[in-house]
Design a protein around this motif. Structure first.
Motif, PDB file in Angstrom:
ATOM      1  N   ALA A 268       0.818  -1.213   0.000  1.00  0.00           N
ATOM      2  CA  ALA A 268       0.000   0.000   0.000  1.00  0.00           C
ATOM      3  C   ALA A 268       0.851   1.262   0.000  1.00  0.00           C
ATOM      4  O   ALA A 268       0.609   2.201  -0.760  1.00  0.00           O
ATOM      5  N   LEU A 269       1.880   1.292   0.860  1.00  0.00           N
ATOM      6  CA  LEU A 269       2.718   2.483   0.993  1.00  0.00           C
ATOM      7  C   LEU A 269       3.698   2.646  -0.159  1.00  0.00           C
ATOM      8  O   LEU A 269       4.154   3.758  -0.448  1.00  0.00           O
ATOM      9  N   GLY A 270       4.055   1.555  -0.803  1.00  0.00           N
ATOM     10  CA  GLY A 270       5.131   1.593  -1.774  1.00  0.00           C
ATOM     11  C   GLY A 270       6.474   1.442  -1.073  1.00  0.00           C
ATOM     12  O   GLY A 270       6.547   1.021   0.088  1.00  0.00           O
ATOM     13  N   LYS A 271       7.544   1.803  -1.768  1.00  0.00           N
ATOM     14  CA  LYS A 271       8.887   1.700  -1.202  1.00  0.00           C
ATOM     15  C   LYS A 271       9.416   3.082  -0.860  1.00  0.00           C
ATOM     16  O   LYS A 271       9.243   4.032  -1.617  1.00  0.00           O
ATOM     17  N   ASP A 272      10.065   3.185   0.285  1.00  0.00           N
ATOM     18  CA  ASP A 272      10.709   4.409   0.730  1.00  0.00           C
ATOM     19  C   ASP A 272      11.621   4.937  -0.392  1.00  0.00           C
ATOM     20  O   ASP A 272      12.555   4.257  -0.803  1.00  0.00           O
ATOM     21  N   PRO A 273      11.364   6.169  -0.898  1.00  0.00           N
ATOM     22  CA  PRO A 273      12.123   6.659  -2.052  1.00  0.00           C
ATOM     23  C   PRO A 273      13.342   7.515  -1.698  1.00  0.00           C
ATOM     24  O   PRO A 273      13.979   8.068  -2.600  1.00  0.00           O
ATOM     25  N   GLN A 274      13.669   7.649  -0.427  1.00  0.00           N
ATOM     26  CA  GLN A 274      14.746   8.564  -0.063  1.00  0.00           C
ATOM     27  C   GLN A 274      16.122   8.090  -0.534  1.00  0.00           C
ATOM     28  O   GLN A 274      16.484   6.927  -0.324  1.00  0.00           O
ATOM     29  N   PRO A 275      16.914   8.978  -1.126  1.00  0.00           N
ATOM     30  CA  PRO A 275      18.308   8.656  -1.418  1.00  0.00           C
ATOM     31  C   PRO A 275      19.189   8.968  -0.208  1.00  0.00           C
ATOM     32  O   PRO A 275      18.836   9.810   0.626  1.00  0.00           O
ATOM     33  N   ALA A 276      20.334   8.297  -0.133  1.00  0.00           N
ATOM     34  CA  ALA A 276      21.301   8.559   0.936  1.00  0.00           C
ATOM     35  C   ALA A 276      22.425   9.467   0.470  1.00  0.00           C
ATOM     36  O   ALA A 276      23.099  10.090   1.300  1.00  0.00           O
ATOM     37  N   THR A 277      22.647   9.553  -0.843  1.00  0.00           N
ATOM     38  CA  THR A 277      23.744  10.352  -1.385  1.00  0.00           C
ATOM     39  C   THR A 277      23.269  11.120  -2.613  1.00  0.00           C
ATOM     40  O   THR A 277      22.209  10.838  -3.177  1.00  0.00           O
ATOM     41  N   MET A 278      24.084  12.063  -3.069  1.00  0.00           N
ATOM     42  CA  MET A 278      23.741  12.868  -4.233  1.00  0.00           C
ATOM     43  C   MET A 278      23.637  12.035  -5.499  1.00  0.00           C
ATOM     44  O   MET A 278      22.979  12.439  -6.462  1.00  0.00           O
ATOM     45  N   GLU A 279      24.226  10.881  -5.502  1.00  0.00           N
ATOM     46  CA  GLU A 279      24.123   9.993  -6.666  1.00  0.00           C
ATOM     47  C   GLU A 279      22.676   9.603  -6.931  1.00  0.00           C
ATOM     48  O   GLU A 279      22.285   9.368  -8.072  1.00  0.00           O
ATOM     49  N   GLY A 280      21.868   9.544  -5.879  1.00  0.00           N
ATOM     50  CA  GLY A 280      20.466   9.178  -6.037  1.00  0.00           C
ATOM     51  C   GLY A 280      19.509  10.354  -5.992  1.00  0.00           C
ATOM     52  O   GLY A 280      18.290  10.164  -5.874  1.00  0.00           O
ATOM     53  N   TYR A 281      20.027  11.573  -6.066  1.00  0.00           N
ATOM     54  CA  TYR A 281      19.194  12.780  -5.964  1.00  0.00           C
ATOM     55  C   TYR A 281      18.018  12.719  -6.943  1.00  0.00           C
ATOM     56  O   TYR A 281      18.189  12.394  -8.125  1.00  0.00           O
ATOM     57  N   VAL A 282      16.834  13.021  -6.448  1.00  0.00           N
ATOM     58  CA  VAL A 282      15.605  12.924  -7.247  1.00  0.00           C
ATOM     59  C   VAL A 282      15.169  14.313  -7.704  1.00  0.00           C
ATOM     60  O   VAL A 282      14.949  15.202  -6.878  1.00  0.00           O
TER      61      VAL A 282
END
Length: 372
Positions: A268-282
């Protein structure tokens, strides 16, 4: 997610350099509620849709308030308005309505009530006040003894808690995905810290400055919890909203500062989308430019910094973050690199060329943010 973020913030999300610009800040981000609103189970989708509608109405009210002036919260009768150095808390009960602040049910110094939600809100306001005063010498959010007002039992099955520029508001949750929003003390600390930011750096609530606004709230929210539990950095869980998710939800919290992107993974919630580093910046135009998503990057930097130093995180790591937030040099539209450089300068100013300086520089490097 959208591919490209707009170059400038909407007017409603901008802060003013001439004074504080209060914005509506909620603990559950829109992308989570949007996902829940699409669920096939009406017990999940219904409350999420109503929460989105209520939050939209609050954002509209906040914009109107910014234009015509804030709502006046009257001081409780008989309260000493000159008192400083001690909290002045008032808890109200909305009785599942939406009129704020609601019926007063507990004032400063009153004994506990039969309502655990009221008592948790009262205690959480006090814990946040005590951290600010004991650790940093600050008298409430504004530094001048600002009374702390909270309303509980807001609306029905309301899946959020928020700071509206004047006060705290807590929903009871729907019982399917979220429980009572007064349960995690870090949620209370998080939302009150939006008030602290409002009275200090006044970070614009969009893009990287908005993500810093959210991250600062996560930092001091988790520090309120660690301070209350008297935990050292290595013993803390570094979770935001632990205990908020209902039984059966696949997740441990809303966010993890230790491991961004791992707080939940649920149908229902989906997956936590937070990145830990700038490589994953959204890059996105949603959620005010991803303020609740990219906050994972400075969150993780603080975690790395605090755990590298060891001991109690509010004493040295938290002090440096506090110095930057309140020091007067942080611009309202600061980006991650601006904030990082100021933390390095604050570490040097307070501790010299010591372990703190080395640790904060290394932490930002590990998440891909330059400090020079």
């Amino acid at each position: 997610m959208d591919a490209i973020a707009p170059a400038t913030a909407p007017a409603s999300a901008s802060a003013s350099t001439s004074g504080t610009a209060a914005v509506f800040c909620a603990i559950v981000p829109p992308h989570v509620l949007d996902r829940l609103a699409q669920a096939e189970d009406p017990a999940i989708s219904g409350p999420a849709r109503r929460t989105l509608e209520a939050d939209s109405a609050q954002r509209t009210r906040r914009r109107l308030t910014t234009a015509v002036g804030p709502r006046v919260l009257t001081e409780p009768a008989g309260q000493d308005t000159s008192a400083t150095g001690k909290p002045r808390r008032t808890i109200h009960d909305c009785e599942h309505g939406t009129a704020l602040p609601g019926e007063k049910v507990r004032g400063e110094g009153d004994p506990p009530t039969q309502d655990a939600t009221v008592n948790r809100a009262y205690a959480g306001l006090g814990a946040t006040f005590e951290l600010l005063l004991s650790a940093y010498g600050r008298d409430s959010l504004d530094g001048a003894g600002l009374p702390l007002t909270a309303s509980v039992h807001y609306d029905r099955e309301y899946n959020n808690a928020f700071w509206d520029g004047d006060q705290m508001v807590f929903g009871d949750g729907d019982g399917e995905v979220f429980l009572d929003f007064t349960i995690p003390v870090d949620v209370i600390g998080h939302e009150l810290t939006h008030g602290l930011t409002q009275y200090t750096a006044n970070l614009a609530y969009y893009g990287q400055s908005g993500a810093l606004n959210e991250s600062v709230s996560d930092v001091f929210g988790v520090l309120v919890k660690q301070f209350t539990l008297d935990q050292t950095a290595d013993r803390a869980d570094w979770l935001i909203g632990e205990g908020l998710l209902a039984p059966g939800v696949s997740g441990v919290a809303l966010r993890s500062m230790k491991a961004p992107g791992t707080a939940y993974d649920d149908p229902a919630l989906g997956k936590d989308p937070q990145p830990a580093t700038m490589e994953g910046y959204v890059r996105t135009s949603r959620d005010n430019g991803g303020v609740h998503i990219n906050s994972g990057i400075p969150n993780h930097a603080f975690y790395l910094f605090a755990t590298q130093l060891g001991g109690k995180a509010w004493e040295r790591a938290g002090q440096i973050w506090f110095d930057v937030l309140t020091g007067g040099e942080l611009e309202v539209d600061a980006d991650f690199a601006d904030f990082a450089r100021l933390t390095v300068a604050a570490a040097r100013a307070r501790f010299g060329d010591a372990a703190e300086l080395e640790a904060v520089t290394k932490a930002w490097s590990q998440v891909g943010v330059a400090t020079a």
